[in-house]
Enzyme design. Structure first.
Site, PDB file in Angstrom:
ATOM      1  N   SER A   9       0.691  -1.320  -0.061  1.00 13.72           N
ATOM      2  CA  SER A   9      -0.099  -0.159   0.052  1.00 13.72           C
ATOM      3  C   SER A   9       0.618   1.258   0.016  1.00 13.72           C
ATOM      4  O   SER A   9       1.751   1.493   0.847  1.00 13.72           O
ATOM      5  CB  SER A   9      -1.008   0.064   1.136  1.00 13.72           C
ATOM      6  OG  SER A   9      -1.338   1.446   1.407  1.00 13.72           O
ATOM      7  N   HIS A  69      -1.015  -1.361  -4.212  1.00 12.01           N
ATOM      8  CA  HIS A  69      -2.383  -0.760  -3.770  1.00 12.01           C
ATOM      9  C   HIS A  69      -2.415   0.517  -3.410  1.00 12.01           C
ATOM     10  O   HIS A  69      -1.419   1.021  -2.931  1.00 12.01           O
ATOM     11  CB  HIS A  69      -2.654  -1.757  -2.233  1.00 12.01           C
ATOM     12  CG  HIS A  69      -3.775  -1.487  -1.701  1.00 12.01           C
ATOM     13  ND1 HIS A  69      -4.890  -2.191  -1.904  1.00 12.01           N
ATOM     14  CD2 HIS A  69      -4.260  -0.730  -0.768  1.00 12.01           C
ATOM     15  CE1 HIS A  69      -5.908  -1.937  -1.309  1.00 12.01           C
ATOM     16  NE2 HIS A  69      -5.604  -0.965  -0.550  1.00 12.01           N
ATOM     17  N   ASP A 123      -4.676   3.745  -2.392  1.00 17.68           N
ATOM     18  CA  ASP A 123      -5.721   3.934  -1.606  1.00 17.68           C
ATOM     19  C   ASP A 123      -6.203   5.579  -1.691  1.00 17.68           C
ATOM     20  O   ASP A 123      -5.483   6.339  -1.726  1.00 17.68           O
ATOM     21  CB  ASP A 123      -5.186   3.867   0.078  1.00 17.68           C
ATOM     22  CG  ASP A 123      -5.189   2.539   0.641  1.00 17.68           C
ATOM     23  OD1 ASP A 123      -6.133   1.681   0.716  1.00 17.68           O
ATOM     24  OD2 ASP A 123      -3.722   2.058   0.813  1.00 17.68           O
ATOM     25  N   MET A 177      -8.904   8.320  -0.685  1.00 16.53           N
ATOM     26  CA  MET A 177     -10.066   8.619   0.251  1.00 16.53           C
ATOM     27  C   MET A 177     -10.589   9.891   0.092  1.00 16.53           C
ATOM     28  O   MET A 177      -9.887  10.859  -0.365  1.00 16.53           O
ATOM     29  CB  MET A 177      -9.375   8.657   1.779  1.00 16.53           C
ATOM     30  CG  MET A 177      -8.486   7.329   2.111  1.00 16.53           C
ATOM     31  SD  MET A 177      -7.671   7.622   3.314  1.00 16.53           S
ATOM     32  CE  MET A 177      -6.932   5.992   3.758  1.00 16.53           C
ATOM     33  N   HIS A 185      -8.176   1.086  -4.442  1.00 20.42           N
ATOM     34  CA  HIS A 185      -9.170   0.828  -3.482  1.00 20.42           C
ATOM     35  C   HIS A 185      -9.677   2.250  -3.201  1.00 20.42           C
ATOM     36  O   HIS A 185      -9.231   2.951  -2.593  1.00 20.42           O
ATOM     37  CB  HIS A 185      -8.269   0.367  -1.995  1.00 20.42           C
ATOM     38  CG  HIS A 185      -8.976  -0.049  -0.685  1.00 20.42           C
ATOM     39  ND1 HIS A 185      -8.645  -0.043   0.418  1.00 20.42           N
ATOM     40  CD2 HIS A 185     -10.437   0.235  -0.703  1.00 20.42           C
ATOM     41  CE1 HIS A 185      -9.559  -0.018   1.186  1.00 20.42           C
ATOM     42  NE2 HIS A 185     -10.601  -0.017   0.835  1.00 20.42           N
ATOM     43  N   MET A 204     -12.096   4.175  -1.352  1.00 16.19           N
ATOM     44  CA  MET A 204     -12.791   4.720   0.200  1.00 16.19           C
ATOM     45  C   MET A 204     -13.363   5.964  -0.185  1.00 16.19           C
ATOM     46  O   MET A 204     -12.939   7.011   0.432  1.00 16.19           O
ATOM     47  CB  MET A 204     -11.821   4.762   1.044  1.00 16.19           C
ATOM     48  CG  MET A 204     -11.303   3.281   1.561  1.00 16.19           C
ATOM     49  SD  MET A 204      -9.851   3.362   2.527  1.00 16.19           S
ATOM     50  CE  MET A 204      -8.570   3.475   1.455  1.00 16.19           C
ATOM     51  N   MET A 259     -11.681  -6.163   4.719  1.00 15.60           N
ATOM     52  CA  MET A 259     -10.873  -4.968   5.771  1.00 15.60           C
ATOM     53  C   MET A 259     -10.559  -5.698   7.036  1.00 15.60           C
ATOM     54  O   MET A 259     -11.363  -6.051   7.774  1.00 15.60           O
ATOM     55  CB  MET A 259     -11.465  -3.775   5.757  1.00 15.60           C
ATOM     56  CG  MET A 259     -11.810  -2.723   4.760  1.00 15.60           C
ATOM     57  SD  MET A 259     -10.274  -2.436   3.852  1.00 15.60           S
ATOM     58  CE  MET A 259      -9.527  -1.424   5.134  1.00 15.60           C
ATOM     59  N   ASP A 270      -6.734  -6.222   4.278  1.00 10.89           N
ATOM     60  CA  ASP A 270      -5.998  -4.985   4.220  1.00 10.89           C
ATOM     61  C   ASP A 270      -6.151  -4.183   5.570  1.00 10.89           C
ATOM     62  O   ASP A 270      -7.461  -4.182   6.032  1.00 10.89           O
ATOM     63  CB  ASP A 270      -6.954  -3.996   3.298  1.00 10.89           C
ATOM     64  CG  ASP A 270      -6.205  -2.662   2.977  1.00 10.89           C
ATOM     65  OD1 ASP A 270      -5.063  -2.350   3.512  1.00 10.89           O
ATOM     66  OD2 ASP A 270      -6.853  -2.108   2.400  1.00 10.89           O
TER      67      ASP A 270
HETATM   68  C1  DX5 Z   1      -6.387   2.033   5.320  1.00 10.40           C
HETATM   69  C2  DX5 Z   1      -5.920   1.457   3.913  1.00 10.40           C
HETATM   70  C3  DX5 Z   1      -4.856   0.495   3.870  1.00 10.40           C
HETATM   71  C4  DX5 Z   1      -3.692   1.055   4.557  1.00 10.40           C
HETATM   72  C5  DX5 Z   1      -3.123  -0.092   5.365  1.00 10.40           C
HETATM   73  O1  DX5 Z   1      -7.865   2.279   5.149  1.00 10.40           O
HETATM   74  O2  DX5 Z   1      -7.110   0.922   3.255  1.00 10.40           O
HETATM   75  O3  DX5 Z   1      -4.468   0.056   2.803  1.00 10.40           O
HETATM   76  O4  DX5 Z   1      -2.753   1.637   3.815  1.00 10.40           O
HETATM   77  O5  DX5 Z   1      -1.969   0.286   6.037  1.00 10.40           O
HETATM   78  P1  DX5 Z   1      -1.213  -0.646   7.088  1.00 10.40           P
HETATM   79  O6  DX5 Z   1      -0.729  -1.974   6.457  1.00 10.40           O
HETATM   80  O7  DX5 Z   1      -0.207  -0.052   7.734  1.00 10.40           O
HETATM   81  O8  DX5 Z   1      -2.356  -1.195   8.133  1.00 10.40           O
HETATM   82 ZN    ZN Z   2      -6.348  -0.053   1.145  1.00  5.34          ZN
END
Ligand code: DX5
Ligand code: ZN
Length: 211
Positions: A8, A33, A35, A37, A66, A68, A137, A171
């Protein structure tokens, strides 16, 4: 079952994205990956399609995006254009789930559905025939560096029993210890942010997670 690791980039150094991607590529990452948001579906704001498009120019590894965000349907074309190979969005979002999957597939991209820790796994069942992956998740979405929630494992086991061939991604809080718990439960695609990028040797950590 093929095991895959998807670092990620949320935990990477955003001032050196090309170098960080290179580390993943050299380490044998199967996916990258990303993310996204929106500050609405989750409290934080991260990166969007323009940044992903720039990253795509310097990386050969497939992009696992991903989302969100509250209204993924509105932005599917942008993320496909940015270089998405697979797009995950949340079953808890405000867009019509079926329509959003169809939109992703019609753009020639693979579709995946994500579920938060407290969302029953049955919510993805109506869509399984169109999904390439389900993302379960193992932390509340929105922040990197949280602790792995082992209580989520029964959902993975149930889904694995129902779908022996499906890619099941986990994740949140994945490291060289928790990865074993998730694998035993039935997951085969492992996202890791902090574990990879806070490591002295990200390439070695990717290999350790894989093995
Ligand atoms: C959290 C994200 C993850 C995050 C995971 O909302 O979806 O992908 O980067 O981070 P770690 O591996 O540090 O928990
Ligand atoms: Zn993620």
């Amino acid at each position: 079952m093929e095991y895959k690791v998807s670092p990620s980039m949320l935990a990477s150094d955003y001032s050196r994205l090309a170098d960080e991607l290179k580390k993943c590529e050299n380490g044998g990452a199967d996916l990258i990956h990303l993310d996204v948001m929106d500050g609405h579906f989750v409290p934080n704001i991260s990166i969007g399609a323009p940044v992903i498009k720039a990253m795509k120019r310097v990386c050969e590894v497939p992009f696992d995006i991903h989302l969100m965000i509250s209204e993924p349907l509105k932005y599917i074309e942008d993320f496909v254009d940015a270089g998405a190979d697979i797009i995950s969005f949340h079953v808890e979002c405000d867009s019509d789930v079926s329509e959003t999957i169809d939109k992703i597939l019609s753009c020639g991209c693979k579709a995946a559905l994500a579920v938060k820790p407290n969302t029953p796994i049955e919510t993805v069942y109506p869509y399984l025939d169109r999904l390439s992956m389900v993302l379960v998740m193992t932390v509340e979405p929105g922040f990197g560096g949280q602790s792995f929630m082992e209580g989520v494992m029964p959902k993975i086991t149930e889904l694995r029993r129902k779908c022996p061939e499906l890619d099941i991604q986990v994740d949140g809080g994945i490291n060289t210890q928790t990865v074993k718990i998730a694998r035993e439960a039935g997951a085969n695609v492992f996202v890791a942010g902090s574990a990879v990028f806070k490591s002295d040797d990200p390439a070695r950590t990717i290999q350790e997670l894989k093995n």
